[in-house]
Motif scaffolding. Structure first.
Motif, PDB file in Angstrom:
ATOM      1  N   PHE A 239      30.340  39.930  27.925  1.00 32.45           N
ATOM      2  CA  PHE A 239      30.555  41.263  28.555  1.00 32.45           C
ATOM      3  C   PHE A 239      30.896  41.621  29.337  1.00 32.45           C
ATOM      4  N   ALA A 240      32.207  40.597  30.053  1.00 31.11           N
ATOM      5  CA  ALA A 240      32.787  40.420  30.969  1.00 31.11           C
ATOM      6  C   ALA A 240      33.630  41.858  30.844  1.00 31.11           C
ATOM      7  N   ASP A 241      34.437  42.420  31.363  1.00 36.28           N
ATOM      8  CA  ASP A 241      35.210  43.315  31.124  1.00 36.28           C
ATOM      9  C   ASP A 241      36.377  43.296  32.633  1.00 36.28           C
TER      10      ASP A 241
ATOM     11  N   LEU B  52      43.351  48.795  31.064  1.00 35.85           N
ATOM     12  CA  LEU B  52      43.344  47.834  32.215  1.00 35.85           C
ATOM     13  C   LEU B  52      44.206  46.816  32.093  1.00 35.85           C
ATOM     14  N   ILE B  53      44.558  46.499  32.864  1.00 33.11           N
ATOM     15  CA  ILE B  53      45.700  44.865  33.006  1.00 33.11           C
ATOM     16  C   ILE B  53      45.702  44.654  34.521  1.00 33.11           C
ATOM     17  N   GLY B  54      45.892  43.820  34.614  1.00 36.15           N
ATOM     18  CA  GLY B  54      45.727  42.772  36.426  1.00 36.15           C
ATOM     19  C   GLY B  54      44.487  42.213  36.695  1.00 36.15           C
ATOM     20  N   ASP B  55      44.670  41.799  37.577  1.00 40.16           N
ATOM     21  CA  ASP B  55      43.496  40.670  37.707  1.00 40.16           C
ATOM     22  C   ASP B  55      42.365  41.542  38.068  1.00 40.16           C
ATOM     23  N   PRO B  56      42.202  41.066  38.133  1.00 41.46           N
ATOM     24  CA  PRO B  56      40.681  42.212  38.610  1.00 41.46           C
ATOM     25  C   PRO B  56      39.532  42.220  39.960  1.00 41.46           C
ATOM     26  N   SER B  57      39.745  39.836  40.406  1.00 35.29           N
ATOM     27  CA  SER B  57      39.524  40.055  41.667  1.00 35.29           C
ATOM     28  C   SER B  57      39.973  40.731  42.471  1.00 35.29           C
ATOM     29  N   ASP B  58      41.067  41.863  42.352  1.00 30.17           N
ATOM     30  CA  ASP B  58      41.828  42.497  43.185  1.00 30.17           C
ATOM     31  C   ASP B  58      42.168  44.140  42.460  1.00 30.17           C
ATOM     32  N   PRO B  59      40.521  44.623  42.540  1.00 27.28           N
ATOM     33  CA  PRO B  59      40.227  45.827  41.972  1.00 27.28           C
ATOM     34  C   PRO B  59      41.795  47.012  42.088  1.00 27.28           C
ATOM     35  N   GLY B  60      42.522  47.040  43.596  1.00 30.97           N
ATOM     36  CA  GLY B  60      43.675  47.573  44.225  1.00 30.97           C
ATOM     37  C   GLY B  60      44.870  46.898  42.963  1.00 30.97           C
TER      38      GLY B  60
END
Length: 566
Positions: free
Chosen positions: A293-295, A546-554
Motif C-alpha cells: 500500500f506504499a506509494d 508522481l515520479i522522483g524520490d519520495p524521501s525528498d518530497p520536494g
C-alpha cells in the motif's frame, strides 16, 4: 652488473611462478566464466588483483616460501573445489545466494540441490584440477628476493589492495567507514577463499535484515472487513513481473520493429493498457510500492500495512514465488522478504553478479510444477529478468534477430546501434517468455487470470538527444517509466467476471497503486481498498503520475506523458 641483472630476473620469474600458483585457484572458474560468456569481466579482474595478496608471506619469509605456498594452496584448493564444481554444474559463479538456497530451503530441497551438485563426472574433473595445482606447486623454487625489496613490494600490494580503495571511498567520494569496508569486501569476494568467507558474512547480514522485515510483517493485523467475491471457487491467479521493459520498444504498442510477434498474435485475448507508468525507475523501489500500500506520497506504508502477498494468503490462496532474479544480495533483500511471504519459493538465479547470462526460460519448469499443484486456489508470482542490462545476456543466440540499422536512430554510433539492437532482441525473447507462460496457463476448463507488467522502463538511446543508456531518476526521460501492462483471462474466468476493459485502456495510471487494481481483478474488498486507485474500476479517478524520490518530497514531480527531452 650482469650477475645482478640475472638475480633480478630470477626474482621476477620466481614471483611470477608463485603468483600463477595462487591465481590458479581463483582464476580458473573466472577464465571458464569468460570463455562461456556467462558474465562480465569485473569478477575476473578482481580475482587477478586479489591473488597478489598471497605473495606477501612468501616474499617476507623466502626461506620457507614453498612450505608457505603449500599451506596457503591447500586452503585455496579446498575452497576452489566448491567454486569450480558449482561452475561445472550450473555455469554460474558461486555466491551468497547459493548459501541461502542450501541453508534456508527445507531439508528435502537442500538435499535435492546438493545431490544435483555432486555427480560422478565431477570426480575426474576435480582430480585433474588437483593435479594441475600440484604441478604448479612442484615448479616453485627458491624466492631470491632481498628483505628490503620484499618489504617494498609487500607495501605496494597492501596499498593497491586495501589502502587505495578505502582512501578512494573515504576521501575522494566522502563515504563512511561502513560503505568503504563494504566496497572493499565486494572487491575481495570474487577470489577464493573470500567467495565463501565474505559471501557467508553477507548472507548472514542480509538474512538478519530480511528476518527483521518478516518479523515486522508477521505482526501486522489482517485487512479489516475482508471479503472475496470468488470465495470457495477454484482459480489460478498469476502475476508476471517483467524487468527494464519500455513498452515503446514493443510492437504490441506500435513499435516499428516486430519485437512482440507472439503477443501480437494473441492480441484479441489481451487487454493492453496504454498509459501505465512506473513510479520509480528502480526495481526495489518500484516493486515495494506496487506490491504494497506504499506509494509516492506514503512510501513507508509497506511497514505498517499488509502486502499483496499477505492479502492473497488472507483470501485463502496457496501462494508461490518463482524468480529468475538474484536472491540474497543487499539490494534484493526487500524482494526476498516479499518472496518469503508466500508459501513456496523457487529461486532460479544464484549468480553473484547481476550482469550474468541467465535466461528467463528458467522459470518454465517450476511454473509447470506449480500449475500441477493440487491446491484448488493458487496465487503465483513470476519475476523475470526481462530486458535487464547486460541486454545481450538476456537471450539465446536464436533470438539474435535484429542486427542491422533499420529503425535504429541514425545519430547512433555502430557500438550504440549494437546495444540498441541487443535491447530489442531482449524484448523479443521476453515476448517469447511471457506468451509461453500464458500458453502454459491455457488448461482445458481452467479458471485463471494473468497480469503482466514491468517494474520500470529503460532508456536505450530513445528520445531526441539519443545519449541516455539506462535510468537516472534525476534526469528523467519517458522511456524510464513507460511500462507494458497486460491482462489475460481464461474463458471460464471471463464468463464469471466483467473483463471488458475497452473504455479503460487509455487511462493514465501509476503502478504504485497496483495493489488496488489487483484486489479489484481478484474480487477482493476490505476497508483500505480504494476503487479510485483501481485501473479497472468504474469508479477510477485520474491521479497525478508522481515520479522522483519520495524521501525528498520536494523532489516529487508529475510525469509528463509527452516528455521527450532529458
Amino acid at each position: 652488473m650482469q650477475v645482478l641483472s640475472r638475480w633480478r630476473l630470477g626474482a621476477w620469474a620466481a614471483c611470477l611462478n608463485y603468483y600463477l600458483f595462487f591465481f590458479y585457484f581463483s582464476g580458473l572458474p573466472h577464465v571458464l566464466l569468460q570463455l562461456s560468456g556467462s558474465t562480465i569481466f569485473v569478477g575476473m579482474r578482481q580475482a587477478i588483483v586479489m591473488s597478489l595478496l598471497w605473495l606477501i608471506p612468501v616474499m617476507l619469509m623466502p626461506r620457507h616460501a614453498r612450505k608457505i605456498a603449500a599451506g596457503i594452496g591447500l586452503v585455496l584448493w579446498a575452497f576452489s573445489l566448491v567454486t569450480l564444481g558449482y561452475f561445472c554444474i550450473y555455469h554460474q559463479e558461486f555466491s551468497q545466494s547459493v548459501m541461502f538456497i542450501i541453508f534456508e530451503s527445507n531439508p528435502a530441497e537442500s538435499q535435492e540441490f546438493i545431490a544435483h551438485y555432486f555427480v560422478w563426472w565431477m570426480v575426474p574433473v576435480l582430480l585433474l584440477h588437483t593435479l594441475v595445482a600440484w604441478w604448479l606447486w612442484h615448479r616453485l623454487g627458491p624466492m631470491p628476493i632481498s628483505r628490503g625489496a620484499a618489504w617494498i613490494a609487500s607495501l605496494i600490494i597492501v596499498v593497491l589492495l586495501f589502502i587505495q580503495p578505502i582512501f578512494k571511498q573515504l576521501v575522494v567520494r566522502g563515504a563512511g567507514w561502513e560503505s568503504a569496508l563494504e566496497k572493499l569486501e565486494l572487491r575481495m569476494e570474487p577470489a577464493v577463499p573470500w567467495q565463501m568467507v565474505i559471501g557467508y558474512t553477507h548472507y548472514r547480514r542480509q538474512l538478519a535484515n530480511m528476518d527483521a522485515l518478516l518479523e515486522l510483517n508477521s505482526r501486522l493485523p489482517p485487512l479489516a472487513n475482508f471479503s472475496d467475491a470468488n470465495a470457495g471457487q477454484p482459480g489460478t491467479l498469476v502475476l508476471v513481473i517483467g524487468e527494464s521493459t519500455n513498452r515503446q520498444r514493443m510492437s504490441l504498442y506500435g513499435y516499428a520493429r516486430e519485437t512482440t510477434p507472439r503477443l501480437d498474435a494473441m492480441q484479441d485475448e489481451l487487454s493492453v493498457f496504454k498509459n501505465v507508468v512506473a513510479s520509480r525507475p528502480y526495481t526495489i523501489e518500484s516493486l515495494t510500492q506496487a506490491l504494497s500500500f506504499a506509494d509516492q506520497e506514503h512510501p513507508m506504508r509497506y511497514l505498517s500495512q499488509p502486502s499483496l502477498m499477505n492479502m492473497m494468503r488472507q483470501a485463502g490462496y496457496k501462494s508461490f514465488w518463482i524468480t529468475n532474479h538474484q536472491t540474497m544480495t543487499k539490494r534484493n533483500t526487500m524482494l526476498t522478504n516479499f518472496s518469503k511471504q508466500t508459501d513456496v519459493q523457487f529461486y532460479m538465479n544464484n549468480s553473484r553478479a547481476q550482469n550474468s547470462r541467465e535466461y528467463d526460460a528458467n522459470v518454465f519448469a517450476p511454473f509447470e510444477k506449480v500449475l500441477n499443484d493440487p491446491a484448488p486456489r493458487k496465487f503465483i508470482v513470476v519475476h523475470l529478468l526481462g530486458a535487464h542490462m547486460k541486454y545481450d545476456f538476456r537471450y539465446p543466440p536464436e533470438f539474435d534477430k535484429f542486427q542491422d540499422r533499420q529503425h535504429v536512430p541514425e545519430q547512433l554510433s555502430d557500438s550504440q546501434a549494437t546495444v540498441y539492437n541487443s535491447y530489442d532482441n531482449a524484448v523479443l525473447y521476453n515476448d517469447y517468455v511471457v506468451s509461453s507462460l500464458i500458453d502454459k496457463l491455457k488448461q482445458p476448463g481452467g479458471n485463471s487470470l494473468l497480469v503482466y507488467f514491468a517494474d520500470h522502463g529503460e532508456d536505450v538511446y530513445d528520445p531526441p538527444g539519443y545519449g541516455m543508456l539506462g535510468r537516472n531518476e534525476w534526469q528523467p526521460t519517458l522511456p524510464m517509466y513507460t511500462i507494458p501492462f497486460i491482462v489475460w483471462s481464461s474463458p471460464s474466468w471471463k464468463a464469471a467476471h466483467d473483463m471488458d476493459f475497452t473504455t479503460m485502456l487509455d487511462r493514465p495510471y501509476s503502478n504504485a497503486h497496483f495493489i488496488h487494481t489487483w484486489a479489484d481483478l481478484a474480487g477482493l474488498r476490505f476497508d483500505d481498498f480504494e476503487p479510485g486507485y483501481s485501473l479497472v474500476s468504474p469508479a477510477f479517478k485520474e491521479h497525478p503520475l508522481l515520479i522522483g524520490d519520495p524521501s525528498d518530497p520536494g523532489n516529487l514531480r508529475k510525469l509528463d506523458l509527452h516528455l521527450h527531452d532529458h
